[in-house]
Design a protein around this motif. Sequence first.
Motif, PDB file in Angstrom:
ATOM      1  N   THR B  19     -15.501   7.531 -59.136  1.00  0.00           N
ATOM      2  CA  THR B  19     -14.535   8.947 -59.257  1.00  0.00           C
ATOM      3  C   THR B  19     -14.176   9.693 -58.051  1.00  0.00           C
ATOM      4  O   THR B  19     -13.210  10.308 -57.685  1.00  0.00           O
ATOM      5  N   THR B  20     -15.283   9.503 -57.224  1.00  0.00           N
ATOM      6  CA  THR B  20     -15.301  10.279 -55.806  1.00  0.00           C
ATOM      7  C   THR B  20     -14.181   9.530 -55.087  1.00  0.00           C
ATOM      8  O   THR B  20     -13.343  10.219 -54.384  1.00  0.00           O
ATOM      9  N   VAL B  21     -14.119   8.356 -54.938  1.00  0.00           N
ATOM     10  CA  VAL B  21     -13.123   7.497 -54.178  1.00  0.00           C
ATOM     11  C   VAL B  21     -11.702   7.613 -54.838  1.00  0.00           C
ATOM     12  O   VAL B  21     -10.796   8.024 -53.933  1.00  0.00           O
ATOM     13  N   LEU B  22     -11.616   7.679 -56.095  1.00  0.00           N
ATOM     14  CA  LEU B  22     -10.554   7.914 -56.806  1.00  0.00           C
ATOM     15  C   LEU B  22      -9.806   9.255 -56.611  1.00  0.00           C
ATOM     16  O   LEU B  22      -8.605   9.433 -55.969  1.00  0.00           O
ATOM     17  N   THR B  23     -10.620  10.298 -56.309  1.00  0.00           N
ATOM     18  CA  THR B  23     -10.015  11.475 -56.504  1.00  0.00           C
ATOM     19  C   THR B  23     -10.175  12.342 -55.030  1.00  0.00           C
ATOM     20  O   THR B  23      -9.444  12.945 -54.701  1.00  0.00           O
ATOM     21  N   ARG B  24     -11.302  12.018 -53.980  1.00  0.00           N
ATOM     22  CA  ARG B  24     -11.141  12.334 -52.701  1.00  0.00           C
ATOM     23  C   ARG B  24     -10.908  11.117 -51.678  1.00  0.00           C
ATOM     24  O   ARG B  24     -10.938  11.623 -50.422  1.00  0.00           O
ATOM     25  N   GLY B  25     -10.556  10.203 -52.080  1.00  0.00           N
ATOM     26  CA  GLY B  25     -10.303   8.898 -50.983  1.00  0.00           C
ATOM     27  C   GLY B  25      -9.219   9.166 -50.292  1.00  0.00           C
ATOM     28  O   GLY B  25      -8.180   9.925 -50.828  1.00  0.00           O
ATOM     29  N   SER B  53     -14.480  -6.927 -56.544  1.00  0.00           N
ATOM     30  CA  SER B  53     -13.385  -7.249 -57.939  1.00  0.00           C
ATOM     31  C   SER B  53     -12.222  -6.635 -57.666  1.00  0.00           C
ATOM     32  O   SER B  53     -11.432  -6.377 -58.772  1.00  0.00           O
ATOM     33  N   GLY B  54     -11.847  -5.927 -56.423  1.00  0.00           N
ATOM     34  CA  GLY B  54     -10.427  -5.324 -56.077  1.00  0.00           C
ATOM     35  C   GLY B  54     -10.203  -4.076 -56.542  1.00  0.00           C
ATOM     36  O   GLY B  54      -9.073  -3.673 -56.265  1.00  0.00           O
ATOM     37  N   TYR B  55     -11.069  -3.329 -56.960  1.00  0.00           N
ATOM     38  CA  TYR B  55     -10.878  -1.963 -57.090  1.00  0.00           C
ATOM     39  C   TYR B  55     -10.955  -1.034 -56.116  1.00  0.00           C
ATOM     40  O   TYR B  55     -10.240  -0.083 -56.044  1.00  0.00           O
ATOM     41  N   LEU B  56     -11.640  -1.389 -55.257  1.00  0.00           N
ATOM     42  CA  LEU B  56     -11.658  -0.516 -53.984  1.00  0.00           C
ATOM     43  C   LEU B  56     -11.475  -1.325 -53.055  1.00  0.00           C
ATOM     44  O   LEU B  56     -11.596  -2.813 -52.732  1.00  0.00           O
ATOM     45  N   GLU B  57     -11.070  -1.026 -51.684  1.00  0.00           N
ATOM     46  CA  GLU B  57     -10.834  -1.720 -50.333  1.00  0.00           C
ATOM     47  C   GLU B  57     -11.145  -0.908 -49.157  1.00  0.00           C
ATOM     48  O   GLU B  57     -11.338   0.143 -49.226  1.00  0.00           O
ATOM     49  N   VAL B  78      -9.273   3.549 -53.099  1.00  0.00           N
ATOM     50  CA  VAL B  78      -8.811   2.773 -54.750  1.00  0.00           C
ATOM     51  C   VAL B  78      -7.605   2.007 -54.249  1.00  0.00           C
ATOM     52  O   VAL B  78      -6.383   2.170 -53.588  1.00  0.00           O
ATOM     53  N   ARG B  79      -7.594   0.797 -54.736  1.00  0.00           N
ATOM     54  CA  ARG B  79      -6.591  -0.250 -54.851  1.00  0.00           C
ATOM     55  C   ARG B  79      -5.721   0.004 -55.827  1.00  0.00           C
ATOM     56  O   ARG B  79      -5.781  -0.251 -57.110  1.00  0.00           O
ATOM     57  N   ALA B  80      -4.712   1.034 -55.573  1.00  0.00           N
ATOM     58  CA  ALA B  80      -3.992   1.784 -56.809  1.00  0.00           C
ATOM     59  C   ALA B  80      -3.151   0.718 -57.640  1.00  0.00           C
ATOM     60  O   ALA B  80      -3.100   1.044 -58.624  1.00  0.00           O
ATOM     61  N   ASP B  81      -2.763  -0.387 -56.907  1.00  0.00           N
ATOM     62  CA  ASP B  81      -2.159  -1.452 -57.757  1.00  0.00           C
ATOM     63  C   ASP B  81      -2.812  -2.501 -58.411  1.00  0.00           C
ATOM     64  O   ASP B  81      -2.505  -3.397 -59.014  1.00  0.00           O
ATOM     65  N   ARG B  82      -4.156  -2.028 -58.470  1.00  0.00           N
ATOM     66  CA  ARG B  82      -5.111  -3.175 -59.102  1.00  0.00           C
ATOM     67  C   ARG B  82      -5.037  -3.174 -60.805  1.00  0.00           C
ATOM     68  O   ARG B  82      -5.103  -4.200 -61.320  1.00  0.00           O
ATOM     69  N   GLU B  83      -4.465  -2.068 -61.196  1.00  0.00           N
ATOM     70  CA  GLU B  83      -4.276  -1.940 -62.831  1.00  0.00           C
ATOM     71  C   GLU B  83      -3.518  -0.863 -63.098  1.00  0.00           C
ATOM     72  O   GLU B  83      -3.263  -0.021 -62.350  1.00  0.00           O
ATOM     73  N   PHE B  84      -2.762  -1.043 -64.152  1.00  0.00           N
ATOM     74  CA  PHE B  84      -1.599   0.047 -64.618  1.00  0.00           C
ATOM     75  C   PHE B  84      -2.038   0.784 -65.977  1.00  0.00           C
ATOM     76  O   PHE B  84      -2.645   0.085 -66.716  1.00  0.00           O
ATOM     77  N   PHE B  85      -1.560   1.843 -66.083  1.00  0.00           N
ATOM     78  CA  PHE B  85      -1.839   2.514 -67.564  1.00  0.00           C
ATOM     79  C   PHE B  85      -0.689   3.191 -67.832  1.00  0.00           C
ATOM     80  O   PHE B  85       0.231   3.670 -67.253  1.00  0.00           O
ATOM     81  N   VAL B  86      -0.554   3.120 -69.274  1.00  0.00           N
ATOM     82  CA  VAL B  86       0.243   3.854 -70.262  1.00  0.00           C
ATOM     83  C   VAL B  86      -0.095   5.071 -70.498  1.00  0.00           C
ATOM     84  O   VAL B  86      -1.160   5.296 -70.815  1.00  0.00           O
TER      85      VAL B  86
END
Lengths: 385, 385
Positions: B19-25, B53-57, B78-86
């Motif tokens: 979460t920290t990398v996602l929101t503050r990275g 596993s490719g979630y972070l770089e 965060v590797r933003a294009d690692r996964e997509f969400f509807v």
Amino acid sequence: MLLNRARLLASPAANTVFTTVLTRGPVVRPEIARITGLSSAAVTKAVKPMIESGYLEELPQGPRTIEGAGRPARPLAVRADREFFVGVKVTADELIGVVTDLRAQVVRAAHRIPVIDRSVEQVVRDIAVLVAELTPAHAERTHHIGVSVSGDVDRPGGVVRYSPFLGWHDVPLAELVGEATGLAVTVENDVKALTVAEQWFGEGVGADSFALATVGVGIGCALVVNGRLVTGGYGVAGEIGHIPVASGDGPDCHCGARGCVEAIASEEAIVTRARRAAGDPELDMAGAIDRAHGGDAAVRAVFDEAGKAIGLGLAAMVNLVGPERVVVSGEGVAAYDLFEEQIRAAFTTQAFGAAARCPLVVRPLPWEEWARGAAAVSIQSLFAA
Amino acid sequence: MLLNRARLLASPAANTVFTTVLTRGPVVRPEIARITGLSSAAVTKAVKPMIESGYLEELPQGPRTIEGAGRPARPLAVRADREFFVGVKVTADELIGVVTDLRAQVVRAAHRIPVIDRSVEQVVRDIAVLVAELTPAHAERTHHIGVSVSGDVDRPGGVVRYSPFLGWHDVPLAELVGEATGLAVTVENDVKALTVAEQWFGEGVGADSFALATVGVGIGCALVVNGRLVTGGYGVAGEIGHIPVASGDGPDCHCGARGCVEAIASEEAIVTRARRAAGDPELDMAGAIDRAHGGDAAVRAVFDEAGKAIGLGLAAMVNLVGPERVVVSGEGVAAYDLFEEQIRAAFTTQAFGAAARCPLVVRPLPWEEWARGAAAVSIQSLFAA
């Protein structure tokens, strides 16, 4: 000593581990890891110096076990007599002081000093006298004092910004009491201090959220949400007394707004309205309570209205923050029988949906408990960041 | 894939780091340790499998530095294009869907499907159609969907308990949408979902507390306190619409109480009162807004009263929980010019002391933002306990 302790508890992980043992102990290391979300290695690392310095001890056998654990773990407990804490509650009429151990158990029951002169200088001198009376048996292991005062208190700054009942403005109380007593001082709003004690050792244990509302001279409230006291982005929070429950047709409030809970249900509001109802300009609170108990319908109606305002305020608070439970206390609970029916009726009507399930627990808390709350915040300051 | 991810993020420490990398990275490891309170070792340990596993770089060089750090640290992102969400927002009139990346950036702009038939079966079928339209480009890396609905939503249970505008009771929406789409589903109240997006990527970034209030069909509010969304001990929280601001002389509310903010300021309340004021039983909201803009004093007064009720409700909320800032949004902000003066006047009068410093930020949030909020909660579910 202070340096050593500061170093011990400097990391947030150590801080979390210590609080967990303090409030949930005796507790085994794997359970600490589970509760805190720290790794086993981090828990073990944090615990080691605390044991060496005597803050924690390992008990011989485990009263709690973790399913699937390999070998029996030895539970950890806080060594309650490792250090002692003075707590002083300052009211407009007296100082109440206690000494507690590290688990906030009172080891030296309340001493009281009447407040004759509310000047800052005299109150500080009296606090020093109280400390001298309280601490001789534990002086060598007493380094901290907590002082609680009603009003707007800047805890990090150690300043009482405004205390209406003492008539104080911007008093650097922590500094003054520190000079007078030689102790490290934490000052806190009295309701918040009481709430810390409840959160750690009272009704709040294990609750992610709860509220403590006080009924008396004013109507106060402190909130614990997501496991922590709500302090407010601008230092204001829990002002249940200033929810406008009757903005249209309610009386003016001292805050400048209209129809606030406090404008209807504070002691002053009740006395003012009861005097009018009874046609007796000399009536005081005790007299108003007597009349209401004696069947004076007009005065009784004043308490009914106050109870309704309090109930609506509690419901508004519960609708907004959703505490798991609400403790209602304060001087005013002595007359709670006069409020209760209307408090509960208004709460039930106004609480939204499932929020009505939130229990209101009425609990008289004697002044000694408030002084203990002040000691609890000084315990908390042991390992504040 | 799912198992792998679940294992990756299973520990609370891993969860916090992510979460920290996602929101503050992008953010370097020592800063993650500082923000989270975890040890450097714990951060390093948590990060390793996320990189594998490719979630972070690791980025090549550090845009941020820590004073006193020895060697230059490589920031993590965060590797933003690692996964997509509807994300799908369900309103009474249409479904609005978006696809976002792992940082909740919209990669596929809003598709809309009108809701003709509000039956659960039809809405679920329409959601599946929407998903099929939205996802082909990202189908292989899309495993999660968030669906947001106004009303009482049991997120952990995946159930819409009650949605007045859809007329739904106890609908197991997560299960039904999961069957129809093959995706892992999170359902959440729409205002809470929007608040998650604001907390992570909007006005709430870096704020320990903030509030998002919505003005429109109803008056809603979601609160972040002590860094987390307030969910309520009994599932009720943020019900600013049911603060009794005029309990004495206010109108009855649909909740059974009297003088609630919503009884005065909901769209239905405004229309009802405007019809009476204008003597036109056919008047609708657009017509009422037109009349008020056109100088009809009686209809204008209805909006004034609504603005006052909203301002009092906001002040009561700020007095209680003390957010650092309040975002005001919702369909109703289209007519905000009619509310604003009274909202601000009532807020200023009722806010207690320093609480009046809390800024009210008015921000129209188009439906696409609400759909993005739904996607944000599905991102959150990636690493929910």
